[in-house]
Design a protein around this motif. Structure first.
Motif, PDB file in Angstrom:
ATOM      1  N   UNK A  11       0.840  -1.201   0.000  1.00  0.00           N
ATOM      2  CA  UNK A  11       0.000   0.000   0.000  1.00  0.00           C
ATOM      3  C   UNK A  11       0.878   1.255   0.000  1.00  0.00           C
ATOM      4  N   UNK A  12       1.937   1.246   0.820  1.00  0.00           N
ATOM      5  CA  UNK A  12       2.870   2.385   0.847  1.00  0.00           C
ATOM      6  C   UNK A  12       3.583   2.516  -0.495  1.00  0.00           C
ATOM      7  N   UNK A  13       3.883   1.374  -1.103  1.00  0.00           N
ATOM      8  CA  UNK A  13       4.541   1.341  -2.412  1.00  0.00           C
ATOM      9  C   UNK A  13       3.705   2.073  -3.461  1.00  0.00           C
ATOM     10  N   UNK A  14       2.373   2.023  -3.296  1.00  0.00           N
ATOM     11  CA  UNK A  14       1.464   2.692  -4.228  1.00  0.00           C
ATOM     12  C   UNK A  14       1.274   4.161  -3.870  1.00  0.00           C
ATOM     13  N   UNK A  15       1.096   4.444  -2.575  1.00  0.00           N
ATOM     14  CA  UNK A  15       0.721   5.784  -2.133  1.00  0.00           C
ATOM     15  C   UNK A  15       1.905   6.760  -2.117  1.00  0.00           C
ATOM     16  N   UNK A  16       3.046   6.322  -1.590  1.00  0.00           N
ATOM     17  CA  UNK A  16       4.181   7.236  -1.376  1.00  0.00           C
ATOM     18  C   UNK A  16       4.677   7.936  -2.640  1.00  0.00           C
ATOM     19  N   UNK A  17       4.825   7.239  -3.786  1.00  0.00           N
ATOM     20  CA  UNK A  17       5.408   7.918  -4.945  1.00  0.00           C
ATOM     21  C   UNK A  17       4.429   8.768  -5.760  1.00  0.00           C
ATOM     22  N   UNK A  18       3.157   8.836  -5.357  1.00  0.00           N
ATOM     23  CA  UNK A  18       2.177   9.569  -6.153  1.00  0.00           C
ATOM     24  C   UNK A  18       2.571  11.027  -6.423  1.00  0.00           C
ATOM     25  N   UNK A  19       3.037  11.775  -5.407  1.00  0.00           N
ATOM     26  CA  UNK A  19       3.443  13.163  -5.684  1.00  0.00           C
ATOM     27  C   UNK A  19       4.590  13.259  -6.691  1.00  0.00           C
ATOM     28  N   UNK A  20       5.502  12.288  -6.651  1.00  0.00           N
ATOM     29  CA  UNK A  20       6.650  12.304  -7.565  1.00  0.00           C
ATOM     30  C   UNK A  20       6.216  11.965  -8.987  1.00  0.00           C
ATOM     31  N   UNK A  21       5.207  11.101  -9.119  1.00  0.00           N
ATOM     32  CA  UNK A  21       4.749  10.682 -10.436  1.00  0.00           C
ATOM     33  C   UNK A  21       4.069  11.776 -11.229  1.00  0.00           C
ATOM     34  N   UNK A  22       3.688  12.870 -10.557  1.00  0.00           N
ATOM     35  CA  UNK A  22       3.019  13.973 -11.256  1.00  0.00           C
ATOM     36  C   UNK A  22       3.980  14.781 -12.117  1.00  0.00           C
ATOM     37  N   UNK A  23       5.253  14.799 -11.735  1.00  0.00           N
ATOM     38  CA  UNK A  23       6.228  15.623 -12.455  1.00  0.00           C
ATOM     39  C   UNK A  23       7.424  14.829 -12.979  1.00  0.00           C
ATOM     40  N   UNK A  24       7.465  13.521 -12.694  1.00  0.00           N
ATOM     41  CA  UNK A  24       8.595  12.698 -13.123  1.00  0.00           C
ATOM     42  C   UNK A  24       8.097  11.420 -13.781  1.00  0.00           C
ATOM     43  N   UNK A  25       8.799  10.932 -14.815  1.00  0.00           N
ATOM     44  CA  UNK A  25       8.417   9.668 -15.449  1.00  0.00           C
ATOM     45  C   UNK A  25       8.440   8.529 -14.429  1.00  0.00           C
ATOM     46  N   UNK A  26       7.466   7.617 -14.464  1.00  0.00           N
ATOM     47  CA  UNK A  26       7.395   6.524 -13.486  1.00  0.00           C
ATOM     48  C   UNK A  26       8.663   5.678 -13.418  1.00  0.00           C
ATOM     49  N   UNK A  27       9.289   5.411 -14.575  1.00  0.00           N
ATOM     50  CA  UNK A  27      10.476   4.562 -14.573  1.00  0.00           C
ATOM     51  C   UNK A  27      11.643   5.237 -13.852  1.00  0.00           C
ATOM     52  N   UNK A  28      11.676   6.574 -13.886  1.00  0.00           N
ATOM     53  CA  UNK A  28      12.720   7.318 -13.168  1.00  0.00           C
ATOM     54  C   UNK A  28      12.506   7.204 -11.664  1.00  0.00           C
ATOM     55  N   UNK A  29      11.257   7.379 -11.230  1.00  0.00           N
ATOM     56  CA  UNK A  29      10.925   7.266  -9.806  1.00  0.00           C
ATOM     57  C   UNK A  29      11.248   5.857  -9.305  1.00  0.00           C
ATOM     58  N   UNK A  30      10.852   4.867 -10.081  1.00  0.00           N
ATOM     59  CA  UNK A  30      11.108   3.472  -9.717  1.00  0.00           C
ATOM     60  C   UNK A  30      12.605   3.181  -9.666  1.00  0.00           C
ATOM     61  N   UNK A  31      13.349   3.710 -10.636  1.00  0.00           N
ATOM     62  CA  UNK A  31      14.787   3.466 -10.686  1.00  0.00           C
ATOM     63  C   UNK A  31      15.519   4.016  -9.480  1.00  0.00           C
ATOM     64  N   UNK A  32      15.282   5.286  -9.165  1.00  0.00           N
ATOM     65  CA  UNK A  32      15.951   5.897  -8.008  1.00  0.00           C
ATOM     66  C   UNK A  32      15.484   5.261  -6.703  1.00  0.00           C
ATOM     67  N   UNK A  33      14.190   4.950  -6.621  1.00  0.00           N
ATOM     68  CA  UNK A  33      13.686   4.294  -5.416  1.00  0.00           C
ATOM     69  C   UNK A  33      14.331   2.944  -5.194  1.00  0.00           C
TER      70      UNK A  33
END
Length: 309
Positions: free
Chosen positions: A178-200
């Motif tokens: 659930x945290x895996x889904x909720x936490x990155x939501x703000x980052x996904x608005x301005x950054x490509x998902x694969x970038x967020x996933x990669x750095x995470x």
């Protein structure tokens, strides 16, 4: 060879890709059981190896696709803080609890417990955001609880079909999913998902490597173990994530979420095939109840979103 795929509508292409992603998750769960139990690879080394390999591949792919944009996520302290929380409490915590739960239990039970993530999101919204649950949420909660009880007891309430520690780690897997889904939501608005996933994933890798560097005390690795680790990186991260990205281009997030049900189904089927696990009627009914409960929850939320719009 793929002429049949080209003839499909965009919506159907997206649904098929989302289904492939869910099945890939299921395959990764079964491979994890093989690696953790049959090959007995220690959790601390495996987690370091998995996150290091997957993180480097994702960042390399991001750099090729987005070039310098991969560093935009570090332009504010708020984004950095969210990214660190996502990497530690979302990715690292989820991967760690998932592996340990399967290592001490089995992939089928752990996958069902992880599948409860949407329910934990609703519970979190009630506790932390004081969002009142609707009647359907309560119905879903009861159905899901009964389903989980049937799945982990095989209908015999006097004992668990998996060790208690596996069950508890499985619940942690659901919460961290659930945290895996909720936490990155703000980052996904301005950054490509694969970038967020990669750095995470790299942040999760740093945490695991501080505990057990991937180059130290490497366990004996058979050919099967090497293929297993590579298979988990491929099916559990690369194939899943890439197909989800493409699926989102062709179909709605609602359709993608509905295909999530294929994950526990594929895990159950593959567990029976490869581990000869005899599933009782109670386990099957319990799994179906959990899947129905999460489907009802997602359907209700989509309906409410449409009304608000």
């Amino acid at each position: 060879m793929f002429t049949w795929y080209r003839k499909l509508s965009n919506n159907m292409k997206g649904i098929l890709l989302a289904g492939l992603a869910s099945v890939s998750w299921g395959i990764a769960g079964v491979i994890t059981q093989f690696v953790s139990q049959n090959e007995a690879i220690p959790a601390d080394w495996f987690l370091s190896a998995r996150t290091t390999g997957a993180g480097l591949i994702l960042i390399l792919a991001s750099a090729i696709i987005y070039r310098g944009r991969i560093f935009d996520i570090f332009k504010s302290w708020k984004s950095i803080g969210i990214l660190i929380c996502y990497g530690l409490f979302g990715l690292a915590a989820n991967m760690g609890s998932f592996y340990v739960s399967i290592q001490t239990g089995n992939a089928a039970a752990t996958t069902i417990l992880q599948y409860l993530a949407p329910l934990f999101i609703v519970i979190g919204g009630f506790i932390f955001e004081h969002r009142k649950p609707v009647k359907m949420d309560l119905v879903v909660f009861v159905i899901a609880i009964i389903g989980v009880v049937l799945s982990i007891t095989k209908g015999d309430l006097s004992q668990l079909s998996i060790p208690l520690d596996s069950f508890l780690w499985g619940l942690v897997t659901g919460v961290t999913a659930a945290l895996y889904v909720v936490l990155p939501r703000p980052l996904g608005k301005t950054n490509p998902p694969i970038v967020v996933m990669g750095w995470g994933t790299l942040i999760a890798s740093l945490a695991f490597n501080l505990n057990h560097p991937v180059w130290k005390n490497v366990p004996p690795l058979s050919a099967g173990a090497v293929l297993g680790v590579l298979g988990i990186i491929f099916f559990g991260t690369l194939l899943t994530f890439s197909t989800l990205i493409y699926a989102s281009r062709f179909t709605s997030s609602e359709n993608i979420s509905l295909m999530d049900a294929l994950q526990p189904v594929s895990t159950f089927i593959l567990s029976v095939i490869f581990f000869k696990e005899a599933l009782s009627l109670a386990e099957v009914v319990g799994a179906i109840m959990v899947i129905i409960a999460i489907y009802l929850l997602q359907y209700t939320q989509r309906h409410e979103d449409r009304i608000q719009q």
